[in-house]
Enzyme design. Sequence first.
Site, PDB file in Angstrom:
ATOM      1  N   GLY A 134       1.038  -1.239   0.081  1.00 37.24           N
ATOM      2  CA  GLY A 134       0.559  -0.194   0.390  1.00 37.24           C
ATOM      3  C   GLY A 134       0.692   1.012  -0.144  1.00 37.24           C
ATOM      4  O   GLY A 134       1.441   1.474  -1.364  1.00 37.24           O
ATOM      5  N   GLU A 190     -12.046  -9.507   4.058  1.00 41.06           N
ATOM      6  CA  GLU A 190     -13.804  -9.528   3.160  1.00 41.06           C
ATOM      7  C   GLU A 190     -14.358 -10.774   3.612  1.00 41.06           C
ATOM      8  O   GLU A 190     -14.103 -11.547   3.849  1.00 41.06           O
ATOM      9  CB  GLU A 190     -12.712  -9.562   1.548  1.00 41.06           C
ATOM     10  CG  GLU A 190     -11.850  -8.698   0.787  1.00 41.06           C
ATOM     11  CD  GLU A 190     -12.006  -7.949   0.133  1.00 41.06           C
ATOM     12  OE1 GLU A 190     -13.122  -7.779  -0.632  1.00 41.06           O
ATOM     13  OE2 GLU A 190     -11.516  -6.650   0.205  1.00 41.06           O
ATOM     14  N   ASP A 201      -3.121 -13.577  -2.105  1.00 36.43           N
ATOM     15  CA  ASP A 201      -2.623 -12.106  -1.945  1.00 36.43           C
ATOM     16  C   ASP A 201      -1.286 -12.035  -1.487  1.00 36.43           C
ATOM     17  O   ASP A 201      -0.869 -11.002  -2.376  1.00 36.43           O
ATOM     18  CB  ASP A 201      -3.688 -11.573  -0.408  1.00 36.43           C
ATOM     19  CG  ASP A 201      -2.835  -9.738  -0.916  1.00 36.43           C
ATOM     20  OD1 ASP A 201      -3.419  -9.198  -1.790  1.00 36.43           O
ATOM     21  OD2 ASP A 201      -2.530  -9.186   0.128  1.00 36.43           O
ATOM     22  N   LYS A 205       2.470 -10.672  -3.937  1.00 34.92           N
ATOM     23  CA  LYS A 205       2.935  -9.233  -3.737  1.00 34.92           C
ATOM     24  C   LYS A 205       4.295  -9.539  -3.900  1.00 34.92           C
ATOM     25  O   LYS A 205       4.698  -8.870  -5.108  1.00 34.92           O
ATOM     26  CB  LYS A 205       2.183  -8.825  -2.479  1.00 34.92           C
ATOM     27  CG  LYS A 205       0.757  -8.103  -2.168  1.00 34.92           C
ATOM     28  CD  LYS A 205       0.541  -7.577  -1.326  1.00 34.92           C
ATOM     29  CE  LYS A 205      -0.588  -7.467  -1.012  1.00 34.92           C
ATOM     30  NZ  LYS A 205      -1.134  -6.681   0.401  1.00 34.92           N
ATOM     31  N   GLY A 303      -5.383   0.679   2.721  1.00 33.61           N
ATOM     32  CA  GLY A 303      -6.435   2.237   3.203  1.00 33.61           C
ATOM     33  C   GLY A 303      -6.855   2.809   2.197  1.00 33.61           C
ATOM     34  O   GLY A 303      -5.015   3.434   1.523  1.00 33.61           O
TER      35      GLY A 303
HETATM   36  N1  LIG Z   1      -8.633  -1.375  -0.373  1.00 32.71           N
HETATM   37  C1  LIG Z   1      -6.875  -1.042  -0.153  1.00 32.71           C
HETATM   38  O1  LIG Z   1      -6.158  -0.488   0.866  1.00 32.71           O
HETATM   39  C2  LIG Z   1      -5.892  -1.512  -1.402  1.00 32.71           C
HETATM   40  C3  LIG Z   1      -4.800  -1.561  -0.546  1.00 32.71           C
HETATM   41  C4  LIG Z   1      -3.454  -2.130  -2.142  1.00 32.71           C
HETATM   42  C5  LIG Z   1      -4.293  -2.177  -3.539  1.00 32.71           C
HETATM   43  N2  LIG Z   1      -5.317  -2.521  -3.667  1.00 32.71           N
HETATM   44  C6  LIG Z   1      -5.801  -2.778  -4.729  1.00 32.71           C
HETATM   45  O2  LIG Z   1      -6.542  -1.696  -5.616  1.00 32.71           O
HETATM   46  C7  LIG Z   1      -7.494  -2.046  -6.444  1.00 32.71           C
HETATM   47  C8  LIG Z   1      -8.671  -1.591  -5.977  1.00 32.71           C
HETATM   48  O3  LIG Z   1      -8.935  -1.570  -4.330  1.00 32.71           O
HETATM   49  P1  LIG Z   1     -10.575  -1.282  -3.379  1.00 32.71           P
HETATM   50  O4  LIG Z   1      -9.509  -1.994  -1.717  1.00 32.71           O
HETATM   51  O5  LIG Z   1     -10.570   0.481  -3.679  1.00 32.71           O
HETATM   52  O6  LIG Z   1     -11.357  -2.345  -3.780  1.00 32.71           O
HETATM   53  P2  LIG Z   1     -13.151  -2.026  -3.981  1.00 32.71           P
HETATM   54  O7  LIG Z   1     -13.289  -1.146  -3.132  1.00 32.71           O
HETATM   55  O8  LIG Z   1     -13.950  -3.203  -4.115  1.00 32.71           O
HETATM   56  O9  LIG Z   1     -13.827  -1.199  -5.823  1.00 32.71           O
HETATM   57  C9  LIG Z   1     -13.525  -1.224  -6.786  1.00 32.71           C
HETATM   58  C10 LIG Z   1     -14.164  -0.458  -7.610  1.00 32.71           C
HETATM   59  O10 LIG Z   1     -14.377  -0.980  -8.901  1.00 32.71           O
HETATM   60  C11 LIG Z   1     -14.906  -1.071  -9.803  1.00 32.71           C
HETATM   61  N3  LIG Z   1     -15.658  -1.832 -10.562  1.00 32.71           N
HETATM   62  C12 LIG Z   1     -16.126  -3.103 -10.426  1.00 32.71           C
HETATM   63  N4  LIG Z   1     -16.345  -3.831 -11.120  1.00 32.71           N
HETATM   64  C13 LIG Z   1     -16.229  -3.206 -12.668  1.00 32.71           C
HETATM   65  C14 LIG Z   1     -16.384  -2.822 -14.001  1.00 32.71           C
HETATM   66  N5  LIG Z   1     -16.494  -4.181 -14.507  1.00 32.71           N
HETATM   67  N6  LIG Z   1     -16.205  -2.398 -14.623  1.00 32.71           N
HETATM   68  C15 LIG Z   1     -16.138  -0.675 -13.588  1.00 32.71           C
HETATM   69  N7  LIG Z   1     -15.976  -0.919 -12.618  1.00 32.71           N
HETATM   70  C16 LIG Z   1     -15.788  -1.800 -11.692  1.00 32.71           C
HETATM   71  C17 LIG Z   1     -16.457  -1.353  -8.531  1.00 32.71           C
HETATM   72  O11 LIG Z   1     -17.879  -0.610  -8.681  1.00 32.71           O
HETATM   73  P3  LIG Z   1     -18.729  -0.381  -7.807  1.00 32.71           P
HETATM   74  O12 LIG Z   1     -18.344   0.843  -6.558  1.00 32.71           O
HETATM   75  O13 LIG Z   1     -20.007   0.469  -8.474  1.00 32.71           O
HETATM   76  O14 LIG Z   1     -18.695  -0.935  -7.022  1.00 32.71           O
HETATM   77  C18 LIG Z   1     -15.340   0.090  -7.439  1.00 32.71           C
HETATM   78  O15 LIG Z   1     -14.971   1.310  -7.698  1.00 32.71           O
HETATM   79  C19 LIG Z   1      -7.806  -3.440  -5.919  1.00 32.71           C
HETATM   80  O16 LIG Z   1      -6.293  -4.310  -7.735  1.00 32.71           O
HETATM   81  C20 LIG Z   1      -7.002  -3.752  -4.379  1.00 32.71           C
HETATM   82  O17 LIG Z   1      -6.165  -5.269  -4.792  1.00 32.71           O
HETATM   83  C21 LIG Z   1      -6.086  -2.048  -2.228  1.00 32.71           C
END
Ligand SMILES: NC(=O)c1ccc[n+]([C@@H]2O[C@H](COP(=O)([O-])OP(=O)(O)OC[C@H]3O[C@@H](n4cnc5c(N)ncnc54)[C@H](OP(=O)(O)O)[C@@H]3O)[C@@H](O)[C@H]2O)c1
Length: 429
Positions: A134, A190, A201, A205, A303
């Site tokens: 992150g 999750e 995961d 990484k 985060g």
């Molecule tokens: N969360 C973290 O702290 C974190 C840390 C490091 C890396 N990541 C990575 O960052 C990425 C995003 O994570 P996140 O936690 O932000 O995920 P998230 O909260 O689940 O958000 C995913 C987003 O993608 C959208 N989405 C899903 N399917 C889609 C599609 N077919 N077309 C267009 N948009 C679509 C969703 O739309 P809706 O909002 O309309 O449902 C949502 O806005 C992932 O690869 C994750 O591994 C996350």
Amino acid sequence: MTRVWKIGVAGLGTVGGGLIKYLAEFPDFAPAGGRAVVTGVCARSRSRPRDFDVKAYAWHDDPVELAKSPETDIFVELIGGSDGPAKASVEAALALGKPVVTANKALIAEHGAELALLAEKTGAPLLFEAAVMGGTPAVKLLREAMVGDEVISVAGILNGTCNYILTEMEIHERAFGDVLAEAQAKGYAEADPTMDIGGFDAAHKITILAALAFGRAPSYAAAEIEGVEQVELLDIRLARELGYRIRLTASAEKSADGGVSVRVHPALAPIAHPLSQTVGATNALFIQGKKIPKIFIQGPGAGEGPTAAACCADIADVMTGAVRPVFQRPAARLQPFGSVNADGRVGRVYLRVMVKDEAGALAAVTEALAEEGVSIDSFLQKPVEDEGRVPIVLTTHDVAEGKIKDAVERLAGLPQVLESPRLIRIARP
Ligand SMILES: NC(=O)c1ccc[n+]([C@@H]2O[C@H](COP(=O)([O-])OP(=O)(O)OC[C@H]3O[C@@H](n4cnc5c(N)ncnc54)[C@H](OP(=O)(O)O)[C@@H]3O)[C@@H](O)[C@H]2O)c1
């Protein structure tokens, strides 16, 4: 005149939402590169309530369309998933020579080599600082700062959810299932926790870090993966009595035969060790080089704020032109991790053998280990548990993986042994 960079953001969840709010407030966060202004956005649902005004940006139903839009100078993919719309949109942007910033570890670990080739062909930067640890800068550290040295190994804690669960189990003396259910209820884990607790995961990484550290093509399929599902409270308690904590560790090192060994598994670390001292959802990483003996970094692995900051660092690299090859060396010359002789790897292990409460059980276990050439370092015999079961707990001196596997198989076959012995590796000092 200040250049304005038009940013298209696909995915408006935790990371995408955080990035949009940050850039709305600080479009000039990287003054040397110009101004970063979000122009277009895309998510699954247009009507879903969000804590920013989605109407302020041009909406796209399809992330591929957003990637191709002439109003997108830099495409930021924050949807997630190794394939599907994330991969299609990243490919579309790269094919047009557009810079891509992503936090998607699954995509980079599983398709990084082919995406790097495409990026190199069109001259498009492909950046993913937020994909690992992150907000803690591990990717740039390996891709840029360590280029002057030869990396020997990288190892650490790369999954905050597992570390949170293990920490809670130890502090509150609670079983794995209880802590996981509570973490899900609070939104720390999750609804489908498989990627986290199964070690996948962390494997994504460490695959990326290994590719960066050793200048190889990321080879996710080569990773050896064991999650935390089998970690029992009993082992956490016994490990503590022996002076250790249990952590899910991810590590990569060059093997003697030229391959790159990539592994995720629970491991015991001495209580004073920095990995044991990494508690809750924090991430940590050791980098060992030839000239730089040891670097240790620790920080938030997830985060909204930290991850959005890491995406901004990548956007700043694009805006200032500070971009390196995706995995250190030209994509066409990247070799896969190659095969490693896992059975020949040497290390110490913790063994818990549940035996019948009867005379001769302990002797049968120690004799079998001696005959298999496994040397015992420390030993703990606990009082009878229940229904005549007694745990025999021991740690070994260095032993080859092949040898200890054979020994465990032999122990499991002894008439005094009640269940398959539990083996957990001990982290290197
Ligand atoms: N969360 C973290 O702290 C974190 C840390 C490091 C890396 N990541 C990575 O960052 C990425 C995003 O994570 P996140 O936690 O932000 O995920 P998230 O909260 O689940 O958000 C995913 C987003 O993608 C959208 N989405 C899903 N399917 C889609 C599609 N077919 N077309 C267009 N948009 C679509 C969703 O739309 P809706 O909002 O309309 O449902 C949502 O806005 C992932 O690869 C994750 O591994 C996350």
